[in-house]
Structure formats: structure tokens, C-alpha cells
Scaffold this motif. Structure first.
Motif, PDB file in Angstrom:
ATOM      1  N   UNK A 277     -16.257 -51.974  36.839  1.00 48.98           N
ATOM      2  CA  UNK A 277     -16.273 -50.745  35.910  1.00 48.98           C
ATOM      3  C   UNK A 277     -15.874 -49.573  36.696  1.00 48.98           C
ATOM      4  N   UNK A 278     -15.430 -48.576  35.981  1.00 46.99           N
ATOM      5  CA  UNK A 278     -15.207 -47.168  36.355  1.00 46.99           C
ATOM      6  C   UNK A 278     -16.223 -46.257  35.772  1.00 46.99           C
ATOM      7  N   UNK A 279     -17.158 -46.026  36.448  1.00 46.38           N
ATOM      8  CA  UNK A 279     -18.385 -45.274  35.780  1.00 46.38           C
ATOM      9  C   UNK A 279     -17.939 -43.880  35.994  1.00 46.38           C
ATOM     10  N   UNK A 280     -18.130 -42.972  34.779  1.00 47.87           N
ATOM     11  CA  UNK A 280     -17.890 -41.546  34.925  1.00 47.87           C
ATOM     12  C   UNK A 280     -19.140 -40.742  34.459  1.00 47.87           C
ATOM     13  N   UNK A 281     -19.721 -39.982  35.129  1.00 48.58           N
ATOM     14  CA  UNK A 281     -21.011 -39.266  34.743  1.00 48.58           C
ATOM     15  C   UNK A 281     -20.435 -38.028  34.130  1.00 48.58           C
ATOM     16  N   UNK A 282     -21.414 -37.336  33.528  1.00 47.39           N
ATOM     17  CA  UNK A 282     -21.286 -36.044  32.911  1.00 47.39           C
ATOM     18  C   UNK A 282     -21.038 -35.911  31.523  1.00 47.39           C
ATOM     19  N   UNK A 283     -20.645 -34.755  30.997  1.00 50.42           N
ATOM     20  CA  UNK A 283     -20.451 -34.714  29.525  1.00 50.42           C
ATOM     21  C   UNK A 283     -19.185 -35.490  29.164  1.00 50.42           C
ATOM     22  N   UNK A 284     -19.213 -35.992  27.786  1.00 51.46           N
ATOM     23  CA  UNK A 284     -17.914 -36.736  27.303  1.00 51.46           C
ATOM     24  C   UNK A 284     -16.946 -35.700  27.461  1.00 51.46           C
ATOM     25  N   UNK A 285     -16.886 -34.587  27.167  1.00 50.71           N
ATOM     26  CA  UNK A 285     -15.390 -33.784  27.081  1.00 50.71           C
ATOM     27  C   UNK A 285     -14.950 -33.711  28.425  1.00 50.71           C
ATOM     28  N   UNK A 286     -15.616 -33.897  29.494  1.00 47.78           N
ATOM     29  CA  UNK A 286     -15.050 -34.156  30.924  1.00 47.78           C
ATOM     30  C   UNK A 286     -14.534 -35.151  31.379  1.00 47.78           C
ATOM     31  N   UNK A 287     -14.708 -36.274  30.532  1.00 45.71           N
ATOM     32  CA  UNK A 287     -14.332 -37.849  30.962  1.00 45.71           C
ATOM     33  C   UNK A 287     -13.099 -37.827  31.542  1.00 45.71           C
TER      34      UNK A 287
END
Length: 257
Positions: A128-138
Motif C-alpha cells: 500500500x501507499x498510504x496517504x494522510x490528510x484531506x481527500x482534496x490533497x491526496x
């Protein structure tokens, strides 16, 4: 990929529109139009990655000529558009390669950090590549992560090949998002690379680094140049072959769905 034909000069006609719509069997295609004082022929190009086809015409070209040229090459454009790899947006659930291995993008909005890799759990088909934070910044965060990874891999590869070939390079390499080439080298030793190469297997990135470093000895593609590349990168042929067969699809990642 491009097609073209020569046109004779004449009086300057009215300005052409910046694009034309070409109806194909399954859709209407927007074709960008560029008038150039240097152009002596009509040329239709389709980049390897996403983006509109581009029709470059002489400054004296007329609208009817541009339309007729597109009509004559409708089949050529349709065939190549059908072969162009699809696009993959940086969104939840997407499969994105990193160093030749596909990773599943996972969004964890409540997690701390930015982007990190996790191994595949039991039964999972991919790490996996895990992305934190708000969806608009993914998308931006994932792209920034890949740019950083590209720099981290390219810098030591460049240093290693430079030492082997006895050349000096600028300490900071430039990372870009170029469509027409994977890397470049200036006479002053400044090297530039596409960040997308970090999605390819490591031997491909290593070949690209060797290729650009070798240009500091031979600013051409002569026999001597290719001997230098092979000298420092024995896997040269495998790297070149991979880019020729699969490189185009790397341009589709990170684009709008």
C-alpha cells in the motif's frame, strides 16, 4: 508520433482557431492548433501521455486546409488514440507502481504524516501507499512523494555512474515532468530527469542515470557514447527495452479520471 505534408507559401490568411473538433467513431476529439512561422508543413502529433493531439501549421495556412488535413488522417489518429495507454488518477483504490511494484493507494484522513508505504497484509494483492490528510490533497501529496522518491534514487545512481566514468556533475539534479524525454544533460553538467521513472523497475532508472551521465563525455549518441553507457551500466539493453515497451503508460498516472 507525427504525420505531415509540405505546403507552399502564399498570402497570410485569417488567424486559425486554437483548436478544432474532429468526430471519430466513438467520440469527438479536440485537436490543438498551433500556427508557426517556422513550419513549412502540416504536422499532426500525439504525445505518449495524456493530452490533446496537436496540429502544427504554417503561418500562411487556411482553415479549410487544416480541416482537410485532419480529415485525411482521421484513421491514423483514431488508431493511435486507441493504442494510447489509459489514465490512472491518484485516488483511493488506484494501483500505482513504485520501483516496478504496484501499490494500492489507501486514504487515511485521520492519520498523521503525509505518504508512506506499507507491505501487503495476508491475502492482499499489493503493498500500500498510504496517504494522510484531506481527500482534496491526496493527488498532490502522492505526486510529491514520488518526486521525492525519484530524487532519492537518482542522486546516488548519478553519483555512482559519474565516479565510474570519471566525470563531474552538478550536485543537485533537476526533477521534472517532461513528456518528450526521460532525461537531459547540459554541457555544464546539469542533469534533469522525469520523476515518473521512479515508477519503473530499478534497473530502468539506473540505465537512465547512466545514459545522462555518459553525455558528459559524449554529447551525442555515437558508438562511443553507447560504449560508455554499457561500460557503466551492463543492463543497458534491458533498461532501453523496458522504456520502449512500457514507458508510455507511466505518463498516464496522476491524471484526471
Amino acid at each position: 508520433m507525427s504525420l505531415g505534408f509540405l505546403r507552399r507559401g502564399g498570402r497570410k490568411p485569417p488567424a486559425l482557431p486554437d483548436h478544432l473538433m474532429l468526430p471519430l467513431a466513438d467520440r469527438d476529439v479536440r485537436v490543438a492548433v498551433k500556427a508557426s512561422v517556422r513550419a513549412v508543413r502540416f504536422t499532426l502529433r500525439l504525445a505518449a501521455g495524456p493530452g490533446d493531439p496537436t496540429l502544427t501549421v504554417p503561418a500562411t495556412a487556411r482553415l479549410g486546409e487544416a480541416i482537410a488535413f485532419l480529415e485525411r488522417h482521421r484513421g491514423w489518429l483514431a488508431e493511435r488514440l486507441a493504442k494510447r495507454p489509459g489514465t490512472v488518477a491518484f485516488t483511493e483504490g488506484a494501483l500505482v507502481p513504485l520501483r516496478g511494484i504496484e501499490h494500492r493507494v489507501v486514504h487515511r484522513p485521520g492519520a498523521r504524516g503525509t505518504v508512506w508505504a506499507e507491505p501487503a497484509e495476508d491475502g492482499a494483492e499489493a503493498p500500500r501507499l498510504v496517504v494522510a490528510g484531506a481527500a482534496e490533497h491526496m493527488a498532490r501529496r502522492l505526486r510529491d512523494h514520488l518526486v521525492k522518491a525519484a530524487r532519492a534514487d537518482l542522486a546516488p545512481a548519478v553519483a555512482r555512474h559519474a565516479a565510474r566514468l570519471g566525470v563531474t556533475v552538478e550536485p543537485k539534479i533537476r526533477i521534472k515532468d517532461t513528456r518528450s524525454r526521460w532525461g537531459s544533460c547540459t554541457a555544464t553538467g546539469e542533469l534533469s530527469f522525469s520523476w515518473r521513472v521512479v515508477m519503473a523497475p530499478p534497473h530502468v532508472l539506473d540505465y537512465l542515470a547512466a545514459h545522462e551521465v555518459a553525455h558528459l563525455r559524449e554529447m551525442n549518441h555515437s558508438i562511443r557514447f553507447w560504449r560508455l553507457v554499457r561500460e557503466t551500466c551492463p543492463e543497458m539493453d534491458a533498461g532501453r527495452r523496458w522504456l520502449k515497451l512500457h514507458g508510455a503508460r507511466l505518463h498516464g498516472y496522476g491524471t484526471a479520471p
